[in-house]
Motif scaffolding. Sequence first.
Motif, PDB file in Angstrom:
ATOM      1  N   ILE A   4       0.820  -1.154   0.009  1.00 38.69           N
ATOM      2  CA  ILE A   4       0.109   0.128   0.376  1.00 38.69           C
ATOM      3  C   ILE A   4       0.671   1.219  -0.361  1.00 38.69           C
ATOM      4  O   ILE A   4       1.840   1.189   0.767  1.00 38.69           O
ATOM      5  CB  ILE A   4      -0.838   0.163   0.936  1.00 38.69           C
ATOM      6  N   ILE A   5       0.488   1.909  -1.038  1.00 37.12           N
ATOM      7  CA  ILE A   5       1.211   3.657  -0.968  1.00 37.12           C
ATOM      8  C   ILE A   5       1.407   4.293   0.649  1.00 37.12           C
ATOM      9  O   ILE A   5      -0.085   4.342   0.593  1.00 37.12           O
ATOM     10  CB  ILE A   5       0.962   4.361  -2.298  1.00 37.12           C
ATOM     11  N   PRO A   6       1.997   4.768   0.747  1.00 39.82           N
ATOM     12  CA  PRO A   6       2.251   5.714   2.078  1.00 39.82           C
ATOM     13  C   PRO A   6       1.573   6.891   1.672  1.00 39.82           C
ATOM     14  O   PRO A   6       1.568   7.509   0.847  1.00 39.82           O
ATOM     15  CB  PRO A   6       3.509   5.981   2.410  1.00 39.82           C
ATOM     16  N   SER A   7       0.776   7.655   2.962  1.00 41.37           N
ATOM     17  CA  SER A   7      -0.338   8.536   3.219  1.00 41.37           C
ATOM     18  C   SER A   7       0.799   9.644   3.002  1.00 41.37           C
ATOM     19  O   SER A   7       1.450  10.006   4.147  1.00 41.37           O
ATOM     20  CB  SER A   7      -1.419   8.514   3.998  1.00 41.37           C
ATOM     21  N   ASN A   8       0.551  11.023   2.123  1.00 43.89           N
ATOM     22  CA  ASN A   8       0.825  12.066   2.991  1.00 43.89           C
ATOM     23  C   ASN A   8       0.388  13.411   2.751  1.00 43.89           C
ATOM     24  O   ASN A   8       0.478  14.631   3.054  1.00 43.89           O
ATOM     25  CB  ASN A   8       1.551  12.787   1.571  1.00 43.89           C
ATOM     26  N   PRO A  87      -4.782   1.034  -2.088  1.00 46.47           N
ATOM     27  CA  PRO A  87      -6.100   0.998  -1.394  1.00 46.47           C
ATOM     28  C   PRO A  87      -7.068   1.370  -2.484  1.00 46.47           C
ATOM     29  O   PRO A  87      -7.559   2.371  -2.420  1.00 46.47           O
ATOM     30  CB  PRO A  87      -5.937   0.527   0.015  1.00 46.47           C
ATOM     31  N   VAL A  88      -7.652   0.692  -3.405  1.00 45.99           N
ATOM     32  CA  VAL A  88      -9.234   0.313  -4.286  1.00 45.99           C
ATOM     33  C   VAL A  88     -10.315  -0.100  -3.072  1.00 45.99           C
ATOM     34  O   VAL A  88      -9.883  -1.807  -2.719  1.00 45.99           O
ATOM     35  CB  VAL A  88      -8.884   0.116  -5.585  1.00 45.99           C
ATOM     36  N   LEU A  89     -11.087   0.158  -3.266  1.00 47.43           N
ATOM     37  CA  LEU A  89     -12.447  -0.447  -2.508  1.00 47.43           C
ATOM     38  C   LEU A  89     -13.334  -0.398  -3.584  1.00 47.43           C
ATOM     39  O   LEU A  89     -13.954   0.633  -3.847  1.00 47.43           O
ATOM     40  CB  LEU A  89     -13.091  -0.123  -1.252  1.00 47.43           C
ATOM     41  N   MET A  90     -14.176  -1.518  -4.332  1.00 49.50           N
ATOM     42  CA  MET A  90     -14.923  -1.495  -6.028  1.00 49.50           C
ATOM     43  C   MET A  90     -15.927  -1.316  -4.427  1.00 49.50           C
ATOM     44  O   MET A  90     -16.282  -2.277  -4.361  1.00 49.50           O
ATOM     45  CB  MET A  90     -14.498  -2.950  -6.274  1.00 49.50           C
ATOM     46  N   PHE A 104     -11.279  -8.080  -7.361  1.00 51.15           N
ATOM     47  CA  PHE A 104      -9.517  -8.517  -6.876  1.00 51.15           C
ATOM     48  C   PHE A 104      -8.578  -8.787  -8.202  1.00 51.15           C
ATOM     49  O   PHE A 104      -7.430  -8.677  -7.755  1.00 51.15           O
ATOM     50  CB  PHE A 104      -9.893  -9.772  -6.534  1.00 51.15           C
ATOM     51  N   ALA A 105      -8.686  -9.572  -8.946  1.00 54.92           N
ATOM     52  CA  ALA A 105      -7.687  -9.421 -10.278  1.00 54.92           C
ATOM     53  C   ALA A 105      -7.235  -7.535 -10.749  1.00 54.92           C
ATOM     54  O   ALA A 105      -6.118  -8.091 -11.625  1.00 54.92           O
ATOM     55  CB  ALA A 105      -7.987 -10.423 -11.254  1.00 54.92           C
ATOM     56  N   ALA A 106      -8.169  -7.360 -10.809  1.00 52.76           N
ATOM     57  CA  ALA A 106      -7.852  -5.389 -11.239  1.00 52.76           C
ATOM     58  C   ALA A 106      -6.919  -4.442  -9.713  1.00 52.76           C
ATOM     59  O   ALA A 106      -6.228  -3.767 -10.968  1.00 52.76           O
ATOM     60  CB  ALA A 106      -9.413  -5.123 -11.462  1.00 52.76           C
ATOM     61  N   GLY A 107      -6.695  -5.568  -8.967  1.00 50.68           N
ATOM     62  CA  GLY A 107      -6.171  -4.494  -7.322  1.00 50.68           C
ATOM     63  C   GLY A 107      -7.307  -4.459  -7.137  1.00 50.68           C
ATOM     64  O   GLY A 107      -6.210  -3.803  -5.739  1.00 50.68           O
ATOM     65  N   ALA A 108      -8.532  -4.098  -6.842  1.00 50.47           N
ATOM     66  CA  ALA A 108      -8.456  -4.457  -5.741  1.00 50.47           C
ATOM     67  C   ALA A 108      -8.694  -4.509  -4.473  1.00 50.47           C
ATOM     68  O   ALA A 108      -7.805  -5.763  -4.195  1.00 50.47           O
ATOM     69  CB  ALA A 108      -9.983  -3.685  -5.314  1.00 50.47           C
TER      70      ALA A 108
END
Length: 316
Positions: A4-8, A87-90, A104-108
């Motif tokens: 997960i990318i860190p938040s700024n 993080p992506v919530l579909m 989930f395959a798309a990266g969610a």
Amino acid sequence: MPEIIPSNHNPPLILVADDDKMTRIGLRQAMEQEGYQVVEANDGEACLAIYARMRPDVVLLDAIMPCRDGFTCCVQIQRMSGGTRTPVLMITGLEDQESVDQAFAAGAVDYITKPIHWAVLRQRVRRLIQQVRLYQQLEQANHELQRLASFDGLTQVANRRRFDEYLQQEWQRMLRDQTSLSLIMCDIDCFKLFNDTYGHQAGDDCLRQVANVIQNAAKRSLDLPARYGGEEFAVILPTTEQEGAIQVAHAIQVGVRELAIAHTSSKVKSIVTVSLGIATAIPSPITSPELLITAADKALYQAKDEGRDRYSTCVS
């Protein structure tokens, strides 16, 4: 789960992407009630544009949208994220197994179905934000550990381990580019006598001051000053021919003299001085970094044999 990318952002920033206005309003209100910042997109193209510009902490993404659907958008977001992941919530009205697998395959990292259960949504977003924050803390801790593992605690220049890694890395790069790589080996003259005369605390302070001079002389971001061992330092100078290395060595020699650290027991002068050996090579498949070190060491010992407080050169 993907990295997960860190938040700024503080408070966290949520990107809501849904083509239905009422759903967007509901999502915005729910997220703002949790104290988050919210930006909206009404289709896939707008979603990607906003993501690229603002890099939100979490994306709430409708699966079915005009221009680009949520699945395609999710894949693109992860590509834009690089090695880390946002993080992506579909959010989907599709409950069949195939659609869930596609999300989930798309990266969610999670999904929720319509009609939205708002308490469940809040809980899942809260969990994702916690993961983002935790990842950020872990990243900071890892960076600090890497720094500690790569730098000498006393002098704050690179340690021997980092020296070995960087020399190998730059050797391979110079081999590929067929460019000169220079190495300076630097030794504080009569340092054992200095310690015997002034004590180890004064010796440590001397090492720190000399290291600072070396850092100031090796000015480019590519240059790596390192503590090679004891009172010996090294400077790796990528894309540097002998003349450039001589300039750096001379700056170190003069800089250490200008410190004017008293050394009454020195066999050279009454102040601390250094001897330096310079080696330069264009790497080839039949040579190695060890040969460059050997050549720089040879030049260093030549400088010592000639009376110390000087530099000597050797072409490897």
